[in-house]
Design a protein around this motif. Structure first.
Motif, short mmCIF file in Angstrom:
data_model
loop_
_atom_site.label_atom_id
_atom_site.label_comp_id
_atom_site.label_asym_id
_atom_site.label_seq_id
_atom_site.Cartn_x
_atom_site.Cartn_y
_atom_site.Cartn_z
N ALA A 254 0.86 -1.18 0.00
CA ALA A 254 0.00 0.00 0.00
C ALA A 254 0.90 1.23 0.00
O ALA A 254 1.90 1.29 0.72
CB ALA A 254 -0.91 0.01 1.22
N LEU A 255 0.54 2.20 -0.82
CA LEU A 255 1.37 3.39 -0.98
C LEU A 255 0.53 4.65 -0.71
O LEU A 255 -0.57 4.79 -1.24
CB LEU A 255 1.95 3.45 -2.39
CG LEU A 255 2.88 4.63 -2.71
CD1 LEU A 255 4.19 4.49 -1.95
CD2 LEU A 255 3.14 4.71 -4.21
N MET A 256 1.05 5.53 0.12
CA MET A 256 0.47 6.85 0.34
C MET A 256 1.51 7.89 -0.04
O MET A 256 2.68 7.73 0.29
CB MET A 256 0.07 7.03 1.82
CG MET A 256 -0.97 6.04 2.31
SD MET A 256 -1.20 6.15 4.11
CE MET A 256 -1.69 7.85 4.30
N TYR A 257 1.08 8.95 -0.73
CA TYR A 257 2.07 9.92 -1.18
C TYR A 257 1.47 11.31 -1.28
O TYR A 257 0.26 11.50 -1.41
CB TYR A 257 2.65 9.50 -2.54
CG TYR A 257 1.67 9.49 -3.68
CD1 TYR A 257 1.47 10.61 -4.49
CD2 TYR A 257 0.91 8.34 -3.96
CE1 TYR A 257 0.57 10.60 -5.54
CE2 TYR A 257 0.01 8.33 -5.00
CZ TYR A 257 -0.16 9.44 -5.79
OH TYR A 257 -1.07 9.43 -6.82
N LEU A 258 2.38 12.30 -1.19
CA LEU A 258 2.04 13.70 -1.39
C LEU A 258 2.65 14.17 -2.70
O LEU A 258 3.73 13.71 -3.08
CB LEU A 258 2.57 14.56 -0.24
CG LEU A 258 1.95 14.35 1.14
CD1 LEU A 258 2.71 15.17 2.19
CD2 LEU A 258 0.48 14.74 1.14
N GLY A 259 2.00 15.09 -3.36
CA GLY A 259 2.47 15.58 -4.65
C GLY A 259 3.72 16.44 -4.54
O GLY A 259 4.24 16.69 -3.44
N PRO A 260 4.24 16.92 -5.67
CA PRO A 260 5.44 17.77 -5.67
C PRO A 260 5.22 19.06 -4.90
O PRO A 260 4.09 19.52 -4.72
CB PRO A 260 5.68 18.03 -7.16
CG PRO A 260 4.91 16.98 -7.89
CD PRO A 260 3.73 16.66 -7.03
N GLU A 306 -2.57 10.94 -1.17
CA GLU A 306 -3.18 10.02 -2.14
C GLU A 306 -2.86 8.59 -1.70
O GLU A 306 -1.73 8.30 -1.28
CB GLU A 306 -2.61 10.27 -3.54
CG GLU A 306 -2.89 11.65 -4.10
CD GLU A 306 -4.31 11.78 -4.62
OE1 GLU A 306 -4.97 10.74 -4.77
OE2 GLU A 306 -4.73 12.92 -4.86
N LYS A 307 -3.85 7.72 -1.80
CA LYS A 307 -3.67 6.33 -1.38
C LYS A 307 -3.79 5.42 -2.60
O LYS A 307 -4.59 5.66 -3.50
CB LYS A 307 -4.71 5.94 -0.33
CG LYS A 307 -4.60 6.75 0.96
CD LYS A 307 -5.62 6.30 1.99
CE LYS A 307 -5.50 7.12 3.28
NZ LYS A 307 -6.51 6.69 4.29
N LEU A 308 -2.98 4.36 -2.57
CA LEU A 308 -2.91 3.48 -3.73
C LEU A 308 -2.55 2.07 -3.29
O LEU A 308 -1.62 1.87 -2.49
CB LEU A 308 -1.84 4.01 -4.71
CG LEU A 308 -1.63 3.25 -6.02
CD1 LEU A 308 -2.85 3.38 -6.91
CD2 LEU A 308 -0.40 3.79 -6.74
N ASP A 334 10.75 10.53 -8.19
CA ASP A 334 10.01 9.72 -9.16
C ASP A 334 9.72 8.34 -8.58
O ASP A 334 10.64 7.63 -8.16
CB ASP A 334 10.82 9.57 -10.46
CG ASP A 334 10.99 10.89 -11.18
OD1 ASP A 334 10.08 11.74 -11.06
OD2 ASP A 334 12.02 11.08 -11.85
N ILE A 335 8.44 7.97 -8.56
CA ILE A 335 8.02 6.64 -8.12
C ILE A 335 7.56 5.88 -9.36
O ILE A 335 6.66 6.33 -10.07
CB ILE A 335 6.87 6.73 -7.09
CG1 ILE A 335 7.29 7.57 -5.89
CG2 ILE A 335 6.44 5.34 -6.65
CD1 ILE A 335 6.17 7.80 -4.88
N ALA A 370 6.28 12.67 -6.47
CA ALA A 370 5.88 12.91 -5.09
C ALA A 370 7.01 13.58 -4.33
O ALA A 370 8.18 13.53 -4.74
CB ALA A 370 5.49 11.60 -4.41
N SER A 371 6.65 14.23 -3.23
CA SER A 371 7.65 14.83 -2.34
C SER A 371 7.83 14.01 -1.07
O SER A 371 8.82 14.18 -0.35
CB SER A 371 7.23 16.26 -1.97
OG SER A 371 5.97 16.25 -1.32
N ARG A 372 6.88 13.11 -0.82
CA ARG A 372 6.93 12.28 0.39
C ARG A 372 6.01 11.10 0.18
O ARG A 372 4.96 11.23 -0.46
CB ARG A 372 6.47 13.12 1.59
CG ARG A 372 6.58 12.46 2.94
CD ARG A 372 6.13 13.46 3.99
NE ARG A 372 5.92 12.86 5.29
CZ ARG A 372 5.28 13.45 6.30
NH1 ARG A 372 4.79 14.66 6.12
NH2 ARG A 372 5.14 12.86 7.45
N CYS A 373 6.40 9.95 0.69
CA CYS A 373 5.54 8.77 0.53
C CYS A 373 5.75 7.82 1.69
O CYS A 373 6.79 7.84 2.36
CB CYS A 373 5.80 8.06 -0.81
SG CYS A 373 7.38 7.21 -0.92
#
Length: 424
Positions: A254-260, A306-308, A334-335, A370-373
């Protein structure tokens, strides 16, 4: 004339020995010519370094201190010899006060960085693993805010030197590559590089300048050296035999991330001059007699995570240091989430590409900036992460981008190419 005919007849009658002798002499001549060219490169680099050493400095100015962290185990134990032949003379001739710290075991550089005293330059002599250890030890310090401003030089001596592709021109000659790196330190041109902070639930954070990999390509790449006896086919063999496991090989998480994030303006390198005494007194008096400013409450905007859910054959989280853009307006990492619907033939062919460029993102992959995940793994997940080509146990981690955290010396020609490419 008769003697020459006799020699030619002898060579013709013993043509096998003649062929072997010609091949041996040709190889020996080529080897000696290569050694001669290497010596010429060293001499030219030392003469250029001597020009820096001959520059006059004020009598009250101390010499610049350079601390070198040398990993003698790099390049199959040849790193010490390569450093002493190609880099050490250049550094000493330049007038630097050089201190060489040799590591004896894996992870020692992290501990040594905690005890390091103030220095003007930090030089890393080794490969990707040495770079990762030094920057991790540097950024774990309590006073890392001050020490992270020290410029860092990188002398590529390891088997894998990913950072050298960013900092220096490409060269097939190892001696020229090392001397170019040493001279770049003397010339003083630097570029800011992003750093990834990777933190588990219990472990101390690990820092990386390249990225993190988790998946089947990484696992197969680690086993390539076991098939050394197959020569140029060893890479394909490692990936082919790894397909004998359960297929398709899926890695679920499971991945959670914030945008740039928007890039803030760069801080000026030169500090502004201190104002006169009467100006400073006036400012203090005005501050003392003026009424305290009213605090305006600021609204805290919630972070838009964002959750994925993902199922992939390989996941990579990489900085943008490989394709450095000095003029970009956003900071991000880059992810790359590669599709798990890969045939065995595609897996073997892509494996060779991954060995050349581990963080390449093939077609059909999902690419996220992303800037953080936060990466959460299911319980009982086995395997390992590859962080800057160093192996770590796979676990739930938080990856945070530290934009422009460290400054590395680079070749002036490479920096000029970066600026020219950004303008175009």
């Amino acid at each position: 004339m008769a003697g020459a005919v006799k020699v030619l007849r002898t060579l013709r009658n013993h043509w096998k020995k003649t062929t072997f002798g010609v091949c041996l002499l040709s190889w020996g001549g080529n080897w000696l010519y290569g050694k001669h060219c290497d010596n010429l490169l060293r001499r030219a680099a030392c003469q250029e370094a001597q020009a820096f050493g001959n520059q006059l400095i004020p009598s009250n100015m101390p010499l610049k201190k350079a601390t070198v962290f040398l990993n003698p185990a790099a390049c199959k134990g040849k790193a010490r010899s390569l450093f002493e032949k190609n880099a050490a003379p250049i550094l000493h001739l330049s007038g630097l006060d050089v201190t060489v710290v040799t590591t004896d075991y894996e992870g020692q550089a992290k501990k040594l960085l905690e005890l390091m005293e103030a220095t003007d330059l930090i030089i890393i002599a080794g490969g990707d693993g040495t770079v990762q250890e030094v920057i991790t030890g540097l950024l774990r310090r309590a006073d890392e805010a001050a020490f992270s401003k020290i410029p860092i030089g990188f002398i590529p001596l390891g088997k894998t030197c990913t950072l050298s592709h960013t900092l220096y021109p490409e060269s097939t000659n190892q001696v020229q590559h090392i001397t170019n790196a040493a001279l770049a330190i003397l010339k003083g041109e630097t570029v800011p590089l992003d750093v990834l902070q990777i933190k588990g639930e219990k472990e101390q954070p690990v820092f990386a300048v390249t990225g993190l990999r988790w998946g089947s390509y990484r696992d197969a790449g680690v086993k390539v050296s076991k098939y050394w006896y197959l020569g140029p086919l060893k890479t394909k063999a490692a990936h082919f035999f790894s397909t004998f496991k359960e297929w398709p090989q899926k890695h679920q998480a499971a991945l959670m991330y914030l945008g740039p994030t928007e890039r803030p303006p760069e801080e000026p390198e030169e500090k502004p001059s201190r104002p006169p005494l009467y100006v400073r007194l006036y400012r203090r008096l005005r501050l003392y007699w003026s009424s305290p400013p009213k605090e305006i409450p600021q609204e805290v905007t919630p972070e838009d995570w964002e959750k994925l859910k993902l199922s992939t054959i390989e996941l990579s989280i990489a900085t943008r240091n490989r394709q450095l853009d000095l003029t970009r307006t956003e900071d991000s990492m880059d992810i790359c989430i590669e599709a798990d619907t890969v045939s065995k033939g595609q897996f073997v062919s892509r494996g060779s590409q991954k060995m050349r460029d581990p963080h390449t993102c093939p077609g059909g992959s999902q690419c996220i900036q992303a800037s953080r995940c936060i990466l959460q793994l299911p319980e009982g997940t086995e395997g390992s992460f590859g962080i800057d080509n160093e192996e770590y146990e796979a676990m739930a981690v938080e990856v945070k981008l530290l934009p422009r955290k460290l400054r590395f010396f680079c070749d002036p020609r490479t920096r000029e190419q970066m600026l020219r490419a950004a303008v175009q």
